[in-house]
Design an enzyme around this catalytic site. Structure first.
Site, PDB file in Angstrom:
ATOM      1  N   GLU A  47       6.367   2.329 -23.413  1.00 32.07           N
ATOM      2  CA  GLU A  47       6.712   3.519 -24.222  1.00 32.07           C
ATOM      3  C   GLU A  47       5.489   4.442 -24.288  1.00 32.07           C
ATOM      4  OE1 GLU A  47       6.589   2.588 -28.435  1.00 32.07           O
ATOM      5  OE2 GLU A  47       8.028   4.177 -28.920  1.00 32.07           O
ATOM      6  N   ASN A 110      11.129  11.000 -28.150  1.00 31.79           N
ATOM      7  CA  ASN A 110      10.423   9.849 -27.584  1.00 31.79           C
ATOM      8  C   ASN A 110      11.358   9.318 -26.487  1.00 31.79           C
ATOM      9  OD1 ASN A 110       9.179   7.421 -27.025  1.00 31.79           O
ATOM     10  ND2 ASN A 110       8.763   6.920 -29.167  1.00 31.79           N
ATOM     11  N   LYS A 127      14.858   7.944 -27.638  1.00 31.10           N
ATOM     12  CA  LYS A 127      14.808   6.869 -28.654  1.00 31.10           C
ATOM     13  C   LYS A 127      15.633   7.209 -29.890  1.00 31.10           C
ATOM     14  CE  LYS A 127      11.238   4.073 -31.029  1.00 31.10           C
ATOM     15  NZ  LYS A 127       9.776   3.883 -31.098  1.00 31.10           N
ATOM     16  N   GLU A 146       6.412   8.537 -36.436  1.00 35.79           N
ATOM     17  CA  GLU A 146       7.373   8.916 -35.377  1.00 35.79           C
ATOM     18  C   GLU A 146       8.433   9.889 -35.887  1.00 35.79           C
ATOM     19  OE1 GLU A 146       8.806   6.291 -32.291  1.00 35.79           O
ATOM     20  OE2 GLU A 146       7.547   4.708 -33.102  1.00 35.79           O
ATOM     21  N   CYS A 172      11.129   0.405 -27.708  1.00 37.53           N
ATOM     22  CA  CYS A 172      10.395  -0.248 -28.802  1.00 37.53           C
ATOM     23  C   CYS A 172      11.263  -0.655 -29.988  1.00 37.53           C
ATOM     24  CB  CYS A 172       9.221   0.618 -29.251  1.00 37.53           C
ATOM     25  SG  CYS A 172       8.062  -0.366 -30.235  1.00 37.53           S
ATOM     26  N   ASN A 197       5.114   0.056 -28.199  1.00 35.70           N
ATOM     27  CA  ASN A 197       3.769   0.116 -28.802  1.00 35.70           C
ATOM     28  C   ASN A 197       3.948  -0.503 -30.181  1.00 35.70           C
ATOM     29  OD1 ASN A 197       1.724   2.423 -27.419  1.00 35.70           O
ATOM     30  ND2 ASN A 197       3.882   2.773 -27.017  1.00 35.70           N
TER      31      ASN A 197
HETATM   32  N1  CDT Z   1       6.707   2.193 -31.441  1.00 36.41           N
HETATM   33  C1  CDT Z   1       7.475   1.511 -32.282  1.00 36.41           C
HETATM   34  O1  CDT Z   1       8.667   1.750 -32.383  1.00 36.41           O
HETATM   35  N2  CDT Z   1       6.862   0.555 -33.047  1.00 36.41           N
HETATM   36  C2  CDT Z   1       7.557  -0.188 -34.053  1.00 36.41           C
HETATM   37  C3  CDT Z   1       6.686  -0.477 -35.231  1.00 36.41           C
HETATM   38  C4  CDT Z   1       7.483  -0.792 -36.418  1.00 36.41           C
HETATM   39  S1  CDT Z   1       6.838  -2.137 -37.276  1.00 36.41           S
HETATM   40  C5  CDT Z   1       8.232  -2.851 -38.025  1.00 36.41           C
HETATM   41  C6  CDT Z   1       8.136  -1.495 -33.532  1.00 36.41           C
HETATM   42  O2  CDT Z   1       9.287  -1.801 -33.863  1.00 36.41           O
HETATM   43  O3  CDT Z   1       7.464  -2.239 -32.835  1.00 36.41           O
END
Ligand code: CDT
Length: 311
Positions: A47, A110, A127, A146, A172, A197
């Protein structure tokens, strides 16, 4: 003849604020070549693969954060990657921040793009499950903005016919929501590609570090098993300017087994020779949706978002 194909996942180590997109694309190309050398026909990249994970930082003016976004497909920064992949005959998934003029206004998403081994763009995904907040919470260690920089994706969960099977994309946080994968599987997707990420610290509350990797694995393994599909998951990981993110890039079989997993938090290519007929078999038996699903009892899934306790 059995349907087999070598798939690669290209994990990225940290990208710092000071790193240029050209330098990052050179890293992606190096991994693309390594994947090709191991016989891979497809590579999944992470991502937001061209820059640091910028939603951890607070910016107010678009001119301050537009540097992280790409315009056009391929964007100027992506051109060398697209060109190399076409020459090598390797298809790929790439996550990036998309800026587009659409519906008479500037929109930002995204996004991931799927490019075929012949260099043709097969499609995009934007996304849908955006984590974090729009306004800062005031703690730089846990900031995840985000919702500030991106709109919720407007393309649904499309799937794409490829010479190696039907591919679905997500990004993600989408992997934590089972609906993501079921909607793609209902369209016949047999390979799910996704980049992530994931901060090492949960943005919501303190928890033991091992749970971050566990929930990541748990989500992917259940998605693969319950939808009888292969999962290709690529991390951007390690500490970006001191902000740590988990690795754990992996390929998961339709049985739910992790068949290969990255061991570092750096640039690393993992590959696996995938039997696509394995998923096809499971979709004719245990998970034959047409025979076993009972949609007359699933209405709440699309009629209701939050929990509403019956009176
Ligand atoms: N980039 C991304 O979507 N990261 C989220 C962080 C959220 S932490 C619950 C993830 O789900 O990994």
């Amino acid at each position: 003849m059995p349907r087999r194909e070598v798939f690669a996942v290209a994990q990225l180590g940290p990208i710092h604020l000071a790193d240029t997109k050209d330098a990052v694309v050179a890293r992606l190309i190096e991994m693309l070549r390594e994947a090709k050398g191991r016989g891979a026909g497809w590579v999944t990249f992470p991502e937001l693969a061209l820059t640091t994970f910028f939603p951890r930082y607070l910016y107010d003016a678009p001119e301050d954060y537009d540097v992280f976004f790409e315009e056009g497909l391929p964007s100027p920064a992506m051109v060398p990657l697209f060109e190399e992949a076409r020459q090598l005959g390797v298809g790929f998934y790439l996550g990036y921040a998309e800026k587009v003029e659409q519906d008479g206004r500037t929109r930002r998403f995204n996004t991931s793009v799927l490019v075929g081994p012949d260099g043709k763009i097969l499609g995009q995904y934007r996304k849908i499950h955006l984590p974090g907040t729009k306004e800062p919470i005031g703690d730089p260690e846990f900031e995840h903005l985000e919702k500030r920089y991106f709109e919720v994706g407007d393309l649904g969960f499309p799937t794409f016919a490829t010479p190696s099977g039907r591919v679905g994309m997500c990004i993600c946080n989408d992997r934590r929501w089972p609906e993501t994968f079921r909607v793609m599987a209902l369209q016949g997707a047999e390979i799910f590609m996704l980049g992530y990420n994931t901060p090492t610290r949960n943005i919501h509350h303190a928890e033991p570090a091992h749970l971050r990797e566990f929930h990541h694995s748990l989500s992917l393994q259940s998605a693969a098993y319950q939808n009888a599909s292969w999962v290709m998951a690529a991390a951007k990981c390690g500490a970006e300017d001191g902000f740590a993110m988990i690795g754990g890039s992996m390929i998961v079989a339709p049985t739910g087994e992790v068949v290969t997993r990255a061991t570092s938090e750096e640039d690393e290519v993992i590959t696996y020779d995938c039997d696509l007929d394995l998923g096809a078999y499971l979709r004719r038996t245990v998970f034959d949706f047409a025979r076993h699903r009972r949609i007359e009892h699933y209405g709440l899934i699309t009629q209701q978002t939050g929990i509403e306790v019956p009176k």
